[in-house]
Design a protein around this motif. Structure first.
Motif, PDB file in Angstrom:
ATOM      1  N   LEU A 156     -32.280 -44.020  41.432  1.00  0.00           N
ATOM      2  CA  LEU A 156     -31.581 -44.470  40.234  1.00  0.00           C
ATOM      3  C   LEU A 156     -32.471 -44.271  38.994  1.00  0.00           C
ATOM      4  O   LEU A 156     -32.033 -43.760  37.967  1.00  0.00           O
ATOM      5  N   ALA A 157     -33.733 -44.671  39.142  1.00  0.00           N
ATOM      6  CA  ALA A 157     -34.681 -44.526  38.029  1.00  0.00           C
ATOM      7  C   ALA A 157     -34.814 -43.050  37.670  1.00  0.00           C
ATOM      8  O   ALA A 157     -34.801 -42.670  36.498  1.00  0.00           O
ATOM      9  N   TRP A 158     -34.914 -42.234  38.694  1.00  0.00           N
ATOM     10  CA  TRP A 158     -35.021 -40.784  38.508  1.00  0.00           C
ATOM     11  C   TRP A 158     -33.825 -40.277  37.696  1.00  0.00           C
ATOM     12  O   TRP A 158     -33.984 -39.562  36.712  1.00  0.00           O
ATOM     13  N   LEU A 159     -32.632 -40.682  38.106  1.00  0.00           N
ATOM     14  CA  LEU A 159     -31.408 -40.246  37.439  1.00  0.00           C
ATOM     15  C   LEU A 159     -31.370 -40.713  35.986  1.00  0.00           C
ATOM     16  O   LEU A 159     -31.011 -39.950  35.090  1.00  0.00           O
ATOM     17  N   VAL A 160     -31.748 -41.961  35.765  1.00  0.00           N
ATOM     18  CA  VAL A 160     -31.669 -42.511  34.411  1.00  0.00           C
ATOM     19  C   VAL A 160     -32.671 -41.804  33.502  1.00  0.00           C
ATOM     20  O   VAL A 160     -32.329 -41.339  32.419  1.00  0.00           O
ATOM     21  N   VAL A 161     -33.916 -41.659  33.982  1.00  0.00           N
ATOM     22  CA  VAL A 161     -34.952 -41.090  33.122  1.00  0.00           C
ATOM     23  C   VAL A 161     -34.743 -39.594  32.903  1.00  0.00           C
ATOM     24  O   VAL A 161     -34.898 -39.093  31.796  1.00  0.00           O
ATOM     25  N   LEU A 162     -34.380 -38.875  33.955  1.00  0.00           N
ATOM     26  CA  LEU A 162     -34.326 -37.415  33.841  1.00  0.00           C
ATOM     27  C   LEU A 162     -32.924 -36.859  33.616  1.00  0.00           C
ATOM     28  O   LEU A 162     -32.766 -35.678  33.353  1.00  0.00           O
ATOM     29  N   PHE A 163     -31.913 -37.710  33.725  1.00  0.00           N
ATOM     30  CA  PHE A 163     -30.572 -37.176  33.478  1.00  0.00           C
ATOM     31  C   PHE A 163     -29.809 -37.960  32.409  1.00  0.00           C
ATOM     32  O   PHE A 163     -29.409 -37.404  31.395  1.00  0.00           O
ATOM     33  N   VAL A 164     -29.652 -39.257  32.621  1.00  0.00           N
ATOM     34  CA  VAL A 164     -28.824 -40.036  31.694  1.00  0.00           C
ATOM     35  C   VAL A 164     -29.434 -40.073  30.297  1.00  0.00           C
ATOM     36  O   VAL A 164     -28.758 -39.759  29.312  1.00  0.00           O
ATOM     37  N   LEU A 165     -30.719 -40.396  30.213  1.00  0.00           N
ATOM     38  CA  LEU A 165     -31.346 -40.471  28.887  1.00  0.00           C
ATOM     39  C   LEU A 165     -31.311 -39.134  28.151  1.00  0.00           C
ATOM     40  O   LEU A 165     -30.861 -39.078  27.004  1.00  0.00           O
ATOM     41  N   PRO A 166     -31.778 -38.029  28.791  1.00  0.00           N
ATOM     42  CA  PRO A 166     -31.706 -36.746  28.071  1.00  0.00           C
ATOM     43  C   PRO A 166     -30.289 -36.404  27.632  1.00  0.00           C
ATOM     44  O   PRO A 166     -30.078 -35.901  26.525  1.00  0.00           O
ATOM     45  N   THR A 167     -29.295 -36.702  28.489  1.00  0.00           N
ATOM     46  CA  THR A 167     -27.914 -36.393  28.117  1.00  0.00           C
ATOM     47  C   THR A 167     -27.504 -37.212  26.897  1.00  0.00           C
ATOM     48  O   THR A 167     -26.881 -36.687  25.968  1.00  0.00           O
ATOM     49  N   LEU A 168     -27.892 -38.472  26.882  1.00  0.00           N
ATOM     50  CA  LEU A 168     -27.557 -39.308  25.721  1.00  0.00           C
ATOM     51  C   LEU A 168     -28.238 -38.788  24.465  1.00  0.00           C
ATOM     52  O   LEU A 168     -27.647 -38.781  23.388  1.00  0.00           O
ATOM     53  N   ILE A 169     -29.483 -38.329  24.612  1.00  0.00           N
ATOM     54  CA  ILE A 169     -30.188 -37.772  23.449  1.00  0.00           C
ATOM     55  C   ILE A 169     -29.449 -36.539  22.938  1.00  0.00           C
ATOM     56  O   ILE A 169     -29.232 -36.372  21.733  1.00  0.00           O
ATOM     57  N   VAL A 170     -29.022 -35.677  23.872  1.00  0.00           N
ATOM     58  CA  VAL A 170     -28.269 -34.482  23.478  1.00  0.00           C
ATOM     59  C   VAL A 170     -26.996 -34.904  22.739  1.00  0.00           C
ATOM     60  O   VAL A 170     -26.660 -34.352  21.682  1.00  0.00           O
ATOM     61  N   PHE A 171     -26.287 -35.909  23.266  1.00  0.00           N
ATOM     62  CA  PHE A 171     -25.073 -36.411  22.603  1.00  0.00           C
ATOM     63  C   PHE A 171     -25.409 -36.885  21.190  1.00  0.00           C
ATOM     64  O   PHE A 171     -24.686 -36.597  20.240  1.00  0.00           O
ATOM     65  N   ALA A 172     -26.510 -37.626  21.062  1.00  0.00           N
ATOM     66  CA  ALA A 172     -26.870 -38.175  19.754  1.00  0.00           C
ATOM     67  C   ALA A 172     -27.205 -37.062  18.766  1.00  0.00           C
ATOM     68  O   ALA A 172     -26.778 -37.099  17.610  1.00  0.00           O
ATOM     69  N   ILE A 173     -27.952 -36.032  19.243  1.00  0.00           N
ATOM     70  CA  ILE A 173     -28.354 -34.943  18.332  1.00  0.00           C
ATOM     71  C   ILE A 173     -27.131 -34.208  17.790  1.00  0.00           C
ATOM     72  O   ILE A 173     -27.136 -33.722  16.662  1.00  0.00           O
TER      73      ILE A 173
END
Lengths: 292, 345
Positions: A19-36
């Motif tokens: 779960l931590a792996w998914l959040v740090v390496l997938f969910v967060l980067p995806t959210l950053i991409v959405f924000a940019i």
């Protein structure tokens, strides 16, 4: 009650690393991409201050539909072809004696031993005007001597199917291996034709494998970038190439992000729909079993 | 079991190699274009300075810049084209050049230095010059003309390439219509766009790297490319020739710069100075077939090279050459036109 709570707790503990792996390496980067995607760009490749809708609005640009449409049809066709080739292969492999099965499995995996890029370049050599395939086709009068086998959507499709086929075969094979082939015999005994037995017994039996194969091919195919870049021509650009252009050439990260958002949504929407439908079905089945 | 043994042996070899090299020798990290320096010269520099040179390569200024912007660090010398060197300097990404550490700067050719953006060499030192033009197969195109109109020729349909480079390719369209390749006029850009779309219907693909091999293996008959690249593959296929279009084209300076976060600034200066040693520069020019604008080196070039009209073009040709400038905000106009070209059927 207590034991079930404890079990829950251990379940959480066990899934925590992934779960931590998914959040740090997938969910967060995806959210950053959405924000940019909602940030303004500056001409030097930076991201400006404040927020804007204009990048997203500019996706209405008439140049996009053609590329989006091409990306969708190439990915869909690749997926369908991979499934059409993968299902019979898995059906055949699963019924082999174990020893020969290992050999065939190895044959499916061997291409992974060579770099993906080298294999694409190998196709360039094969399809080269003086290459083996072209010469053979010309000798058989199947293609014109001046026709080019490379640099068109057909070449992109061919190399995509070649590249993604193992990703379709492996999950379908994994499902077929667990399939009880005696069920097919039973169906035949009960008078079903072999096609009917294949369709109504085998295919539903390996449903999960097919779904996994679909996702394993369709999702990377949507984001394909290297294949259309190397074997594609001026008319086979896909969304992946556009994102690369926005990132590298145009130095416009918000634009690249907006396109990535579209791509992510294009993947997530059918996935969520599929999951919801599956859940509804499961609940329905439970109710049915309980006689309601 | 056998496999395990092999893995063990390979592991030992790798460890020995890595261990052997990393013995506290200083390391110079270079970020350069592919095939853009004579490997023996690098080895010679390594022996001379008791150091190790690690070379990474990029295929376009933009991708190099994007990677640095995204946080790539650790390079000591980078080889951007001059317009990109200027952007990097404007963005405060470069260290000033220390002329005291570069005695060989006096060898530079003032005629070419006049064309450079950073004439004072405050943040960049010219490395090589390249002219963008047309490479072609002489035996397949007996009616070749040194003109951009060749890309319309039905004889090359499906067997020619244009650069996958917004500024070069739109620039070619602008030049073909008689405009400056740094034009920011919407009307001129629209004309250039229509010109490039016309060519697009005739080409096999937009290509930045593989066009050289494509020309050498006769997959392509006509390519839009850089002079040195074409001259390099001429050695593989005698039928290859290069022409500078009569309507004019671009000339590019590739410079050497030292990024702000360089770890080995002194060694970086030594490397730049070394590459401008007249004999080294001449050897490099002979090998990579681009011209190092180092006047003192010309004497060491072979006669064949000195008489090559692509490396030393006549004055009337030079008069038609233009340097690609960075257009800042106006770049968006090119992006828009490039999108329209890419989307056009």
């Amino acid at each position: 009650m207590k034991t079930s709570r404890r079990r829950r707790y251990t379940e959480w503990l066990v899934t925590l690393p992934s779960l931590a792996w998914l959040v740090v390496l997938f969910v967060l980067p995806t959210l950053i991409v959405f924000a940019i995607a909602f940030k303004p760009a500056n001409p030097y490749g930076g991201i400006g201050a404040g927020w804007t809708w204009s990048t997203l609005a500019s996706l209405g640009n008439p140049n996009y539909p053609a590329i989006i449409w091409r990306t969708l049809w190439i990915s869909t066709t690749t997926t369908v072809l991979c499934l059409l080739l993968g299902i019979p292969m898995a059906y055949f492999m699963a019924q082999l004696p174990p020893r020969r099965r290992q050999v065939f499995l190895l044959l499916v995996i061997i291409p992974f031993w060579t770099s993906f890029l080298v294999r694409i370049f190998a196709w360039k050599v094969l399809l080269h005007p003086d290459g083996l395939i072209k010469q053979a086709l010309v000798a058989l009068h199947l293609v014109d001597a001046d026709a080019s086998l490379l640099y068109n959507a057909g070449a992109v499709l061919l190399v995509m199917v070649y590249t993604y086929l193992p990703f379709a075969v492996l999950p379908i094979y994994a499902a077929a291996e667990k399939f009880e082939f005696a069920l097919i015999e039973a169906a035949r005994d009960l008078g079903a034709s072999s096609w009917k037995a294949f369709r109504s017994i085998f295919l539903p039996g390996i449903r999960r494998g097919i779904l996994t194969a679909f996702l394993m091919v369709f999702i990377p195919a949507l984001g394909a970038y290297v294949i259309p870049d190397i074997v594609g021509g001026p008319h086979s650009e896909m969304i992946g190439n556009k994102i690369a252009q926005r990132t590298f050439v145009d130095r416009n990260l918000p634009h690249a992000s907006a396109l990535s958002v579209i791509l992510t949504l294009a993947v997530l929407a059918p996935l969520t729909a599929g999951m919801l439908m599956q859940r509804k079905k499961d609940r329905h089945a439970v109710l049915h079993q309980e006689g309601l | 079991m056998k496999k395990m043994k092999w893995i063990g042996i390979m592991g030992c070899v790798a460890a020995a190699l890595l261990g052997g090299c990393s013995k506290s020798k200083p390391v110079l990290h270079v970020y350069n274009w592919a095939d853009y320096i004579k490997p023996e010269l690098v080895e010679q520099f390594e022996a001379q300075e008791q150091c190790r040179v690690v070379i990474d390569t990029f295929d376009s200024n933009e991708s190099m810049y994007a990677k640095l912007k995204a946080g790539a660090t650790g390079y000591d010398v980078i080889f951007p084209s001059s317009y990109m060197a200027k952007i990097m300097n404007d963005q405060d990404m470069l260290l000033p050049i220390n002329p005291a550490a570069l005695p060989n700067l006096k060898n530079l050719d003032p005629a070419y230095l006049d064309l450079a953006m950073d004439r004072a060499m405050a943040y960049s030192v010219p490395y090589m010059l390249s002219i963008t033009g047309i490479g072609y197969l002489t035996d397949r195109l007996p009616d070749f003309e040194a003109s951009w109109t060749m890309f319309n020729d039905p004889a090359v349909k499906g067997a020619c390439t244009l650069l996958n480079d917004m500024r070069e390719t739109i620039g070619a369209g602008l030049k073909a219509r008689g405009y400056s390749l740094n034009s920011t006029s919407e009307a001129e850009l629209a004309e250039a766009r229509d010109q490039v779309i016309e060519w697009k219907r005739n080409i096999a693909k937009f290509e930045n790297e593989q066009y050289k091999n494509g020309l050498a293996s006769e997959e392509f008959i006509l390519v839009h490319g850089y002079s040195g690249d074409i001259l390099q593959v001429q050695e593989e296929n005698e039928n290859i020739d290069f022409a500078i279009p009569r309507e004019g084209t671009s000339i590019t300076f590739d410079d050497m710069v030292i990024p702000r976060d360089a770890r080995n600034v002194a060694l970086a200066h030594k490397f730049i100075n070394y590459l401008h040693d007249p004999e080294v520069a001449a050897e490099n020019t002979e090998y990579i077939s681009y011209l190092c604008p180092n006047k003192a080196s010309y004497a060491y070039l072979s006669e064949e090279t000195r008489e090559n009209p692509i490396l030393f073009p006549p004055e009337e040709v030079v008069a038609n050459l233009e340097v690609v400038a960075d257009l800042g905000e106006e770049n968006a106009k090119y992006t828009k036109v490039w999108d329209q070209i890419k989307a056009a059927e």
